[in-house]
Write a protein that holds these residues in place. Structure first.
Motif, PDB file in Angstrom:
ATOM      1  N   GLU A   1      -3.073  10.065   2.391  1.00 44.96           N
ATOM      2  CA  GLU A   1      -3.243   8.628   2.195  1.00 44.96           C
ATOM      3  C   GLU A   1      -3.308   7.901   3.541  1.00 44.96           C
ATOM      4  N   ALA A   2      -2.420   8.282   4.461  1.00 45.44           N
ATOM      5  CA  ALA A   2      -2.429   7.672   5.790  1.00 45.44           C
ATOM      6  C   ALA A   2      -3.709   8.034   6.541  1.00 45.44           C
TER       7      ALA A   2
ATOM      8  N   ILE B   1       3.387  12.318  10.714  1.00 46.60           N
ATOM      9  CA  ILE B   1       3.282  11.763   9.365  1.00 46.60           C
ATOM     10  C   ILE B   1       3.755  12.811   8.359  1.00 46.60           C
TER      11      ILE B   1
ATOM     12  N   THR C   1       5.659   1.351   0.394  1.00 47.91           N
ATOM     13  CA  THR C   1       5.778   2.651  -0.275  1.00 47.91           C
ATOM     14  C   THR C   1       5.833   3.822   0.691  1.00 47.91           C
ATOM     15  N   MET C   2       5.526   3.573   1.966  1.00 45.27           N
ATOM     16  CA  MET C   2       5.518   4.652   2.958  1.00 45.27           C
ATOM     17  C   MET C   2       6.751   4.593   3.846  1.00 45.27           C
ATOM     18  N   SER C   3       7.082   5.726   4.464  1.00 43.83           N
ATOM     19  CA  SER C   3       8.244   5.791   5.354  1.00 43.83           C
ATOM     20  C   SER C   3       8.003   4.956   6.600  1.00 43.83           C
TER      21      SER C   3
ATOM     22  N   SER D   1       3.667  14.502   2.477  1.00 49.06           N
ATOM     23  CA  SER D   1       3.414  13.796   1.221  1.00 49.06           C
ATOM     24  C   SER D   1       2.617  12.505   1.423  1.00 49.06           C
ATOM     25  N   GLU D   2       2.549  12.025   2.659  1.00 46.28           N
ATOM     26  CA  GLU D   2       1.866  10.765   2.952  1.00 46.28           C
ATOM     27  C   GLU D   2       0.621  10.940   3.807  1.00 46.28           C
TER      28      GLU D   2
ATOM     29  N   THR E   1       5.789   6.733   9.219  1.00 45.44           N
ATOM     30  CA  THR E   1       4.351   6.705   8.915  1.00 45.44           C
ATOM     31  C   THR E   1       3.773   5.322   9.171  1.00 45.44           C
TER      32      THR E   1
ATOM     33  N   MET F   1       0.315  -0.628   1.237  1.00 37.48           N
ATOM     34  CA  MET F   1       1.069   0.632   1.277  1.00 37.48           C
ATOM     35  C   MET F   1       2.370   0.525   2.070  1.00 37.48           C
TER      36      MET F   1
END
Length: 395
Positions: free
Chosen positions: A303-304, A296, A329-331, A299-300, A334, A326
């Motif tokens: 939150e993850a 992950i 907004t997440m890769s 930057s995430e 992730t 989410m």
């Protein structure tokens, strides 16, 4: 670099399981190596080959078609309601469980599923050297819920010592039932939910076999699928499946009400002392180190991690509902890692469900399950982490 960190995460997961082992001398390293290799091959095949993509897309389309059929039934019953934008979770997601449970009940009555599960379990047993009962239970847990999977091997419970009991309980906790998969697919990307099913099966028995190694004789290792259904007709199977699905939907709804409300209460209490801090954020920081190893992005990861932690202390539905907004907004990496992690029953409430089921089958063994309850949750969480890490290697 990502691959190196992922491999390090796998080593850490298996290392923690090794430290927890109650019989390090009898660990089946060959079987564990074969299962890890199988996970890597399955993930590589599904995500990087055209045939694999076609298969997983075909399965997803099949589920989506079943969801369409189920939605027709739901709309006939509740179609007159005025639904706000976004719909109602109970109607749009949970009621689908009724239709999927009905299908599973009919396939079991027609003796289509039991032989498939038995022979798949037999293949896994031959390849890995695991006992047949444990292998059968691992495959069975992909299709049926925690209680149903354990009830299917009730005739063998008198043969199960504490280590074998740990493995079958871990398989039940680390998997999800097919009757609920349709609900998951309404919230999370289908390809990751579906690939999590076989990966979690292998992860569960890998981790559990390290923590609680087993070595049994042929006399103590027999699987019987002759009387798995007590239904006397296909219509009775449909009726019982529908009733069971309805019960599951109501149980999930009740648990969601209780856990989400309790989570809000806990957050309110925390904020009385630490303004602006939530339990989810605390869990996010705790899980962040292993989250980064899993792949992950930094930057995430908080939150993850908060979503992953929420799943452990509540249940997967609560976590999925918080993760769904989410997704955009997440890769992709992730999203894949977290989705696979969430696709299991590894949470505190499952300890009580499994202990209660075992008590109903064999009251003398219920105490053993309660005694290793926390060890069971840790092992199942390690299994979820292992599956998610393997997926992260290919994203």
């Amino acid at each position: 670099m990502g691959i190196i960190l992922g491999l390090l995460a796998i080593i850490i997961v298996l290392g923690i399981a090794y430290l927890m082992s109650n019989d390090k001398k009898n660990i089946n390293y060959k079987g564990i190596g074969i299962m890890l290799l199988a996970q890597l091959i399955i993930t590589w095949f599904m995500f990087t080959t055209q045939i694999g993509q076609t298969i997983i897309n075909g399965i997803a389309e099949g589920f989506n078609k079943l969801i369409e059929f189920g939605t027709e039934g739901i709309m006939f019953v509740v179609g007159g309601f005025e639904l706000q934008e976004g719909g109602v979770f109970f109607f749009d997601v949970l009621l689908l469980i009724i239709f999927f449970a009905t299908i599973l009940s009919v396939l079991t009555y027609l003796k289509i599923l039991p032989p498939i599960i038995k022979y798949l379990g037999g293949i896994i047993s031959k390849i890995t050297g695991l006992p047949k009962v444990e292998s059968f239970n691992a495959v069975n847990s992909i299709f049926f819920g925690q209680s149903e999977a354990l009830i299917a091997i009730r005739s063998q419970f008198h043969h199960l010592n504490n280590n074998r009991l740990y493995i079958v309980s871990a398989s039940a906790m680390s998997s999800v039932s097919a009757s609920i998969v349709g609900a998951y697919l309404q919230m999370l990307p289908p390809e990751y939910v579906l690939v999590a099913l076989p990966l979690n099966m292998f992860s569960a028995i890998m981790v559990a076999s390290i923590i609680a190694p087993v070595n049994v004789s042929k006399e103590e290792d027999h699987v019987d699928v002759e009387n798995v259904s007590e239904d006397r007709s296909v219509f009775e199977a449909m009726g019982n499946g529908a009733l069971e699905g309805g019960k599951i939907a109501l149980i999930v709804a009740a648990m969601l009400i209780a856990f989400i409300a309790s989570l809000e209460l806990v957050n309110w209490l925390i904020q009385l002392v630490f303004a602006g801090i939530t339990l989810q954020e605390i869990l996010g920081y705790i899980i962040a180190p292993i989250g980064m190893l899993m792949g992950i992005a930094p930057s995430e990861v908080v939150e993850a991690g908060s979503v992953m932690g929420t799943k452990i202390v509540t249940n997967e539905f609560v976590a999925m509902l918080s993760f769904e907004p989410m997704l955009d907004t997440m890769s992709e990496k992730t999203v894949g890692i977290v989705t696979v992690f969430l696709t299991s029953f590894a949470n505190f409430s499952s300890i009580g469900i499994i202990a209660g089921t075992v008590k109903g089958i064999d009251s003398t063994k219920a105490g053993a399950v309660s005694a290793f309850g926390m060890k069971l949750l840790i092992g199942a969480t390690l299994a979820s982490t292992l599956s998610a890490t393997v997926v992260g290697l290919f994203l």
